[in-house]
Design an enzyme around this catalytic site. Structure first.
Site, PDB file in Angstrom:
ATOM      1  CG  ASN A   1     -43.866 -23.215 -32.534  1.00 44.21           C
ATOM      2  OD1 ASN A   1     -43.082 -22.693 -33.326  1.00 44.21           O
ATOM      3  ND2 ASN A   1     -43.457 -24.031 -31.577  1.00 44.21           N
TER       4      ASN A   1
ATOM      5  CE1 TYR B   1     -28.681 -30.318 -38.339  1.00 46.10           C
ATOM      6  CE2 TYR B   1     -30.646 -31.620 -37.941  1.00 46.10           C
ATOM      7  CZ  TYR B   1     -29.371 -31.231 -37.571  1.00 46.10           C
ATOM      8  OH  TYR B   1     -28.795 -31.756 -36.446  1.00 46.10           O
ATOM      9  N   GLY B   2     -31.396 -26.913 -43.353  1.00 45.73           N
ATOM     10  CA  GLY B   2     -31.971 -26.632 -44.658  1.00 45.73           C
ATOM     11  C   GLY B   2     -32.742 -25.330 -44.705  1.00 45.73           C
TER      12      GLY B   2
ATOM     13  CG  ASP C   1     -41.899 -25.432 -28.685  1.00 40.59           C
ATOM     14  OD1 ASP C   1     -41.812 -24.784 -27.615  1.00 40.59           O
ATOM     15  OD2 ASP C   1     -41.184 -25.193 -29.675  1.00 40.59           O
TER      16      ASP C   1
ATOM     17  CE  LYS D   1     -41.510 -21.499 -29.750  1.00 43.47           C
ATOM     18  NZ  LYS D   1     -40.068 -21.428 -29.412  1.00 43.47           N
TER      19      LYS D   1
END
Length: 445
Positions: free
Chosen positions: A163, A42-43, A158, A160
């Site tokens: 991240n 998306y960008g 999330d 991990k």
């Protein structure tokens, strides 16, 4: 479209207010593009320099999202809103800061602190495993960050190495809130199938309903990864990995200390009610564990504890810790003359934001765009490639369940890019493991 401070919360009904009080006017023209840090479906995300107004000359990360792509799916829009709201709500030394949010006719912009130290993943790649005192430092900062999220009714979902970012001093910052869920307080549960398989709690896999305890399972998987070179349950394909998580006991190497073994086992309890941190004490129960007995939590929070590793950076603009596949590209924010319908524009009402801290000095920090990742291999557990899907930088690909989308980020290899030139603790000596390949987050909608 320029924005003013004191805008209504993102997601509010009606159009943004034109003016309420005085504040900084900010838009794309206030920032000079320096380097591409990442790309998504998306960008893009850029390293930028502010060239107007307060903090002129400061370096930030600018995340740019295309409205037309997001608005095609109501759940994409909802998760863009959720990420934006969480970033505004949460302020903590170990969580990335949002400084500005604004929009033009066709794009959304998030200006975040630029964390130039790179991913914790890269340190694991370099070291193979961490000594226990090193792991204790990082796990302590992560525990405090997760505890703060939970106190605000947010589950992260999330956790991990990819991240977890490092600021230039070497402290951690949690980034990427696309899978996070708000309004999960004591007694609340949700049923979304989401995360990255190797770090995903059993109750997510079985869809039996989950709460903030899933983050403590992920912390246990991360701790295992730091101290042994891989998450606790891995196999040659997704189904076998899930079977291991649901059915197998964790095997721990003999070189781990008694305290490390005990904490890992308590974090990886398959029954979430028995998992350490699942009670009302939440993070406080984990902080009391003997593994952290040498930690001064006040000093850790105040960042007066010396990090075990300090990134070697030559300047504030140094991007040497980022993938050269992106940093070698020419930074261009392409023109977008897209005009959305009035109803579509309402979805982004109140997106604009200027942080209260903008007029104050900023802490060193970071933000980056998650990028496509190769299959990651751990020890003797090679991955079987999984058909890749595009990733959403704002929120994952998902399908509906009980009114909430499925968010799934298992291991999956993207198409390989053209080659580019590369650039003492209680535990025993580190054991080098084969090269780690990054996980790509895939999301089913």
């Amino acid at each position: 479209m320029e924005i003013r401070r004191m805008m209504p919360p993102f997601g509010s009904l009606g159009h943004p207010e034109k003016k309420r009080g005085q504040g900084e006017r900010v838009g794309p023209h206030c920032f000079e593009l320096l380097t591409v840090l990442g790309k998504g479906a998306y960008g893009k995300v850029f390293q930028v320099r502010k060239v107007q107004g307060p903090q002129t000359g400061k370096i930030f990360a600018m995340k740019v999202l295309k409205k037309a792509k997001i608005v095609c799916n109501a759940k994409d829009t909802a998760h863009t809103r959720a990420e934006r709201e969480i970033l505004e709500k949460v302020r903590h030394p170990f969580i990335v800061d949002l400084l500005y949010a604004f929009q033009t006719g066709g794009k959304l912009y998030l200006i975040l602190e630029c964390l130039s130290g790179g991913e914790l993943f890269m340190q694991l790649e370099k070291e193979g495993i961490f000594m226990e005192d090193t792991a204790c430092f990082y796990l302590g900062e992560i525990t405090m960050a997760l505890g703060h999220l939970h106190s605000n009714g947010i589950i992260y979902r999330d956790l991990k190495p990819e991240n977890i970012m490092l600021c230039r001093q070497g402290h951690i910052k949690l980034t990427d809130f696309g899978l996070s869920k708000e309004s999960i307080h004591d007694g609340s549960i949700t049923h979304t199938f989401c995360g990255t398989i190797e770090y995903m709690a059993p109750e997510i896999l079985t869809r039996s309903g989950h709460n903030r305890a899933v983050d403590w399972w992920s912390l246990g998987a991360l701790m295992h990864d730091m101290l042994t070179g891989s998450p606790p349950f891995t196999a040659e394909n997704r189904k076998k990995t899930i079977d291991k998580i649901l059915k197998c006991k964790v095997n721990l190497p003999p070189y781990l200390t008694i305290d490390a073994r005990d904490l890992i086992k308590k974090l990886l309890k398959k029954n979430q009610a028995q998992r350490i941190g699942s009670g009302k004490g939440d993070a406080a129960d984990i902080q009391k564990h003997p593994f952290f007995r040498h930690i001064s939590w006040e000093e850790l929070l105040n960042k007066t504890v010396e990090p075990p590793y300090k990134p070697q950076l030559h300047s504030e603009e140094d991007t040497s810790q980022f993938d050269t596949w992106f940093t070698r590209q020419t930074p261009v924010d392409s023109p977008d003359d897209t005009t959305l319908s009035s109803s579509a524009e309402l979805a982004f009402a109140g997106f604009s934001f200027v942080a209260p801290s903008v007029l104050e000095s900023l802490k060193e920090g970071f933000s980056f765009e998650p990028r496509s990742r190769h299959v990651r291999r751990h020890n003797s557990s090679p991955r079987t490639p999984v058909s890749p899907l595009k990733f959403s930088p704002a929120g994952p690909f998902k399908s509906s369940l009980d009114g909430e989308p499925d968010l799934f980020s298992p291991t999956s290899p993207p198409a390989a890019p053209p080659p580019v030139p590369l650039e003492n603790g209680p535990a025993s000596q580190p054991i080098k493991t084969p090269s780690r390949n990054k996980k790509k987050k895939i999301h089913r909608r």
